[in-house]
Design an enzyme around this catalytic site. Structure first.
Site, PDB file in Angstrom:
ATOM      1  N   HIS A 171     -15.458  36.563  76.837  1.00 46.08           N
ATOM      2  CA  HIS A 171     -16.507  37.586  76.751  1.00 46.08           C
ATOM      3  C   HIS A 171     -16.900  37.689  75.285  1.00 46.08           C
ATOM      4  CE1 HIS A 171     -18.768  41.142  78.065  1.00 46.08           C
ATOM      5  NE2 HIS A 171     -18.610  41.473  76.787  1.00 46.08           N
ATOM      6  N   CYS A 172     -18.176  37.436  74.996  1.00 41.92           N
ATOM      7  CA  CYS A 172     -18.626  37.395  73.606  1.00 41.92           C
ATOM      8  C   CYS A 172     -19.320  38.707  73.233  1.00 41.92           C
ATOM      9  CB  CYS A 172     -19.577  36.211  73.404  1.00 41.92           C
ATOM     10  SG  CYS A 172     -20.115  36.073  71.702  1.00 41.92           S
ATOM     11  N   PRO A 173     -18.731  39.506  72.318  1.00 44.68           N
ATOM     12  CA  PRO A 173     -19.401  40.760  71.928  1.00 44.68           C
ATOM     13  C   PRO A 173     -20.705  40.511  71.166  1.00 44.68           C
ATOM     14  CG  PRO A 173     -17.406  40.416  70.625  1.00 44.68           C
ATOM     15  CD  PRO A 173     -17.438  39.333  71.654  1.00 44.68           C
TER      16      PRO A 173
END
Ligand SMILES: [Zn+2]
Ligand SMILES: [Zn+2]
Length: 348
Positions: A171-173
């Site tokens: 999951h890429c912020p």
């Protein structure tokens, strides 16, 4: 005397009856509690997960909220660099460089900018892919403990998105999105072109940065130099551009190299850990682990980039292309561009 003994016996019987009734009540309560809480998936991991649930909840919500801030930060910082290039650097390039160098900077700079914007836009707006709602269609290899639904091979649950994600990488912020089957290429291409853009700005702005830095150092001399407001703003902008671009080039360059190594091996970030454990486990048994989703370094890149024929290197890699990845992300058949036949292995 007899009456006393009779009373004692009666009291003991009553006490036994009370203890027996209490025991029955305890067993009944225990059975009710176990029946209510029974779950065939319960193990020590589930208990630990449940205990840490409030902390996970907090981290997930903070990350979800910060995702919006991070995306705004990426857009804001990139826009500031583009603005400095157009306002400060481009007029200088047009005045001092030879026509050949002007053409090179205009062509390369704009191509790189288009590639960054296109891939970032696609990475944040494209869904990574989720298992279908109709659970009967799935040939799941495991069950997601959070969704209580079949989980196809390479699918993992994202606690921030609160959904299962096909071929989940992470999951890429910075995207405020999960990186999975349908947007993995956009994510990697964005990292690559952003690194290239930062290296390009750092190299071409090196001379200007040196001059601007030397000029800023003279600000505090006596007598102070007579720089105008525009000149001071120019110096500070060039230093800001160079420091930001070189820092991002180093940090994002390292991340891009790490992801390039993973793609060469045909692994996602999550599979890297799973495969390492599996490799060690099999090594102890004297066996060799082979990644079932790796077709060899070169073919892994072709599958990842969607290159089926040679002209795709131009149309699908060097130019913005919205083509879909191979397969549905639910099953992992051999892609058509891979010629080497491999025996299918059990998915992990
Ligand atoms: Zn799930
Ligand atoms: Zn996610």
């Amino acid at each position: 005397m007899r009456l006393l003994l009779k009373c004692l016996r009666l009291g003991r019987r009553r006490r036994f009856k009370l203890v027996w009734q209490a025991e029955q009540l305890w067993h009944y309560g225990h059975l009710c509690l176990r029946s209510l809480l029974y779950n065939s998936f319960t193990n020590s991991d589930v208990v630990l997960d449940s205990l840490f649930e409030p902390i996970y909840w907090l981290v997930d919500h903070v990350t979800r909220w910060f995702g919006v801030v991070f995306v705004a930060l990426v857009i804001g910082l990139t826009s500031s660099i583009v603005a400095i290039v157009y306002i400060c650097l481009l007029p200088l390039i047009l005045q001092t460089y030879t026509p050949a160098w002007i053409c090179w900077h205009l062509a390369y700079g704009h191509w790189n900018l288009i590639m960054i914007v296109f891939h970032y836009y696609k990475a944040i707006t494209t869904s990574p892919g989720h298992p279908p709602q109709a659970k009967n269609d799935l040939t799941g290899v495991s069950i997601c403990r959070k969704c209580i639904a079949p989980k196809p091979a390479r699918t993992h649950h994202c606690s921030i998105c609160n959904r299962c994600v096909l071929k989940m990488d992470h999951h890429c912020p910075w995207l405020n999105n999960c990186v999975g089957h349908y947007n993995h290429r956009y994510f990697f291409s964005f990292c690559l072109f952003m690194t290239m853009g930062c290296i390009y700005c750092s190299i071409s702005g090196w001379e200007m940065f040196r001059d601007a830095y030397a000029a800023i150092e003279t600000y505090y001399q006596t007598p102070p130099p007579t720089f105008s407001f525009h000149q001071r703003a120019f110096h500070k902008s060039v230093v800001y551009l160079w420091v930001l671009c070189s820092s991002v080039a180093l940090a994002l360059g390292a991340l891009t190299l790490w992801h390039a190594a993973l793609i060469t091996r045909g692994e996602t970030s999550i599979e890297r850990h799973i495969n390492r454990k599996e490799r060690q486990r099999l090594q102890k048994k004297g066996k060799v682990f082979r990644n079932p989703y790796s077709y060899g370094g070169w073919d892994n890149w072709k599958v990842f980039l969607g290159v089926d024929v040679p002209r795709h290197w131009l149309t699908r890699v060097l130019l913005p292309s919205p083509h879909l990845p191979h397969g549905t992300g639910l099953s992992w058949d051999l892609p058509p561009c891979v010629t080497q036949q491999r025996t299918p292995l059990l998915a992990i």
